[in-house]
Motif scaffolding. Structure first.
Motif: not given
Length: 523
Positions: A523, A469, A507
């Motif tokens: 997300q 991420f 997220a």
């Protein structure tokens, strides 16, 4: 270099020891009733804070500064007795500890009270009084008993709060959420001068000039601590703090920095450390001795989580290849080079060997995961992160694997972006064993507004398959830990360039007990 530090301490002698250390706050019993000479000036302009919770103790802090941007905060150069109370209720009907602490001019009239004899895993409220003036009320929480089987723990972590680059909206959000503890992982202030920033008055000398002297560092902390959102976040939960580079000067390494010869730099470092301790809720064990400060330590939350708080500045080798972003090579792989120093590295590994906690957490300054910043086959990595100290990284992550460390998690900052990664034994091999998970939080304000995913973040995601991420907005990370899972909630602010920005969850990242690495990203 080592002889430079010895020379500093020898040549400075007793005069330097007095100037840098001064008399320590003296705590003694006080009468239950409070009296004092009224004074119309508010001495508590910098708020209150607490930190480093133990099952039976917590540090409570304030600094007397009726004129916070003036030398000595506008105080006379004489000691002042400050009364303090700790209660089991916000109205202070059930006061359980009280006393007086002496605020010394040598400590810029800061107060660090190590309150003992408290009960584990419960909230307390605290306040101070001097000259008829009451401080704001702070809330804190002790740690659970060391053998407690804790059902859950809520924490936040943050870093990098350049005052002139935005508003502390993230702290306003943090203060609304009920965290048991907050970790601050470096760059509480920024030392360098600027032309002008976003906030009103950010062209004032106390922000635009470079900090070198003790008075200048003290003034910079005062300027930051005047922010009401930062004060509120401190007053809502205990903080566990460690410093990075900008509390002294950008990218310093042990005794080395290009701004000055080692002997001169050590004086600046001593000034910076002194001001840092004066403004943080730290114990006397962390009181600097000249240019040296004991910052690495452990904070334990029962059998649920153990946090190893690191110092990756004070003992590190100078950056490889002259710093910057470079290709890895023999210098980054040199086993003689270190980011932690040998003693701290052994302390970390020995602690993991002895740990009985479900989650074992490194709370430190910057990413340990590899971050290739260059598209294509060429590899370029930052020399100031663990990428510039590959042998250190291999020893730590390899040592965790050898010791079968349960649920290794790294939390860090510094990058001004959110980066979440699996921790690999060999980052050049995607099939290499995963030994843990890393959550790097973005900055509170540094870098101004940012965007969801910039070009640099897209490159990081393409070139680093272990990275799960990325985001380039400002904010912080809120975590919920249970025996079965760790959830990291990345809270981001749409704009810090204006007041009243919107904070949202970008997220949620999940790590499951017994399954190293990040197992789910929502997300």
């Amino acid at each position: 270099m080592r002889s430079t530090r010895r020379n500093f301490l020898t040549v400075s002698g007793a005069a330097a020891a007095l100037a840098l250390a001064g008399n320590l706050p003296e705590i003694r019993a006080a009468a239950a009733g409070w009296t004092g000479r009224p004074d119309r000036r508010d001495p508590f302009t910098l708020g209150v804070a607490s930190g480093d919770p133990l099952p039976d103790a917590v540090v409570i802090w304030t600094r007397l500064a009726p004129d916070p941007l003036a030398p000595f905060g506008g105080m006379d150069r004489r000691p002042v007795e400050v009364q303090w109370q700790v209660a089991e209720d916000e109205q202070f009907h059930r006061v359980v500890r009280h006393g007086t602490a002496k605020a010394q001019p040598e400590s810029s009239h800061s107060v660090h009270v190590d309150v003992r004899g408290l009960r584990p895993w419960r909230h307390y409220w605290y306040r101070f009084r001097v000259n008829g003036q009451l401080s704001p009320v702070g809330r804190t929480k002790t740690a659970p008993a060391y053998d407690a089987q804790l059902a859950s723990l809520s924490l936040a972590f943050a870093s990098c709060q350049a005052w002139w680059e935005g508003w502390y909206t993230a702290y306003a959000d943090m203060a609304k959420r009920d965290h048991d503890v907050v970790f601050f992982l470096g760059d509480y202030i920024y030392e360098f001068g600027i032309d002008r920033g976003i906030r009103p008055h950010s062209n004032e000398p106390y922000i635009t000039q470079q900090t070198v002297t003790l008075d200048e560092y003290r003034q910079r902390y005062a300027a930051y601590k005047l922010d009401p959102d930062l004060q509120n976040a401190h007053a809502r939960a205990p903080w566990v703090v460690t410093l990075d580079d900008h509390e002294v000067v950008d990218n310093w390494a042990d005794e080395a920095h290009p701004s000055a010869p080692p002997a001169q730099f050590l004086v600046r470092r001593a000034n910076a450390f002194r001001a840092y301790w004066e403004h943080m809720p730290l114990r006397l064990a962390q009181l600097p001795k000249g240019p040296d400060m004991q910052l690495y330590r452990r904070i334990r939350y029962g059998r649920l989580a153990e946090f190893s708080v690191l110092d990756t500045r004070q003992y590190r080798s100078d950056q490889a290849y002259g710093d910057g972003t470079k290709a890895p090579g023999p210098e980054t792989k040199d086993p003689a080079r270190t980011i932690t120093g040998a003693a701290q590295e052994k302390w970390l590994l020995d602690g993991w060997t002895a740990s009985q906690s479900r989650w074992n957490v490194m709370a430190h300054q910057t990413a340990i995961a590899r971050l290739d910043t260059k598209d294509g086959p060429e590899v370029l990595v930052p020399m100031d992160t663990w990428d510039g100290y590959e042998a250190s990284r291999d020893r730590v992550l390899g040592g965790a694997a050898q010791r079968k460390v349960r649920n290794l998690v790294s939390i860090a900052g510094d990058l001004h972006r959110s980066v979440a990664s699996d921790l690999k034994l060999d980052f050049t091999d995607p099939s290499s064993a995963t030994v843990g998970a890393e959550f790097v939080g973005t900055s509170i304000t540094s870098g101004i507004d940012g965007q969801d995913l910039d070009a640099g973040g897209a490159t990081l995601l393409r070139e680093n398959p272990h990275m799960k991420f990325g985001n380039f907005q400002r904010g912080y990370v809120s975590c919920t830990i249970t025996p079965r899972q760790w959830i990291s909630d990345y809270r981001v602010v749409d704009k810090v360039s204006v007041q009243g920005g919107t904070v949202s969850t970008r997220a949620k990242l999940l790590v499951e007990d017994g399954r190293p690495g990040i197992s789910e990203v929502q997300q």
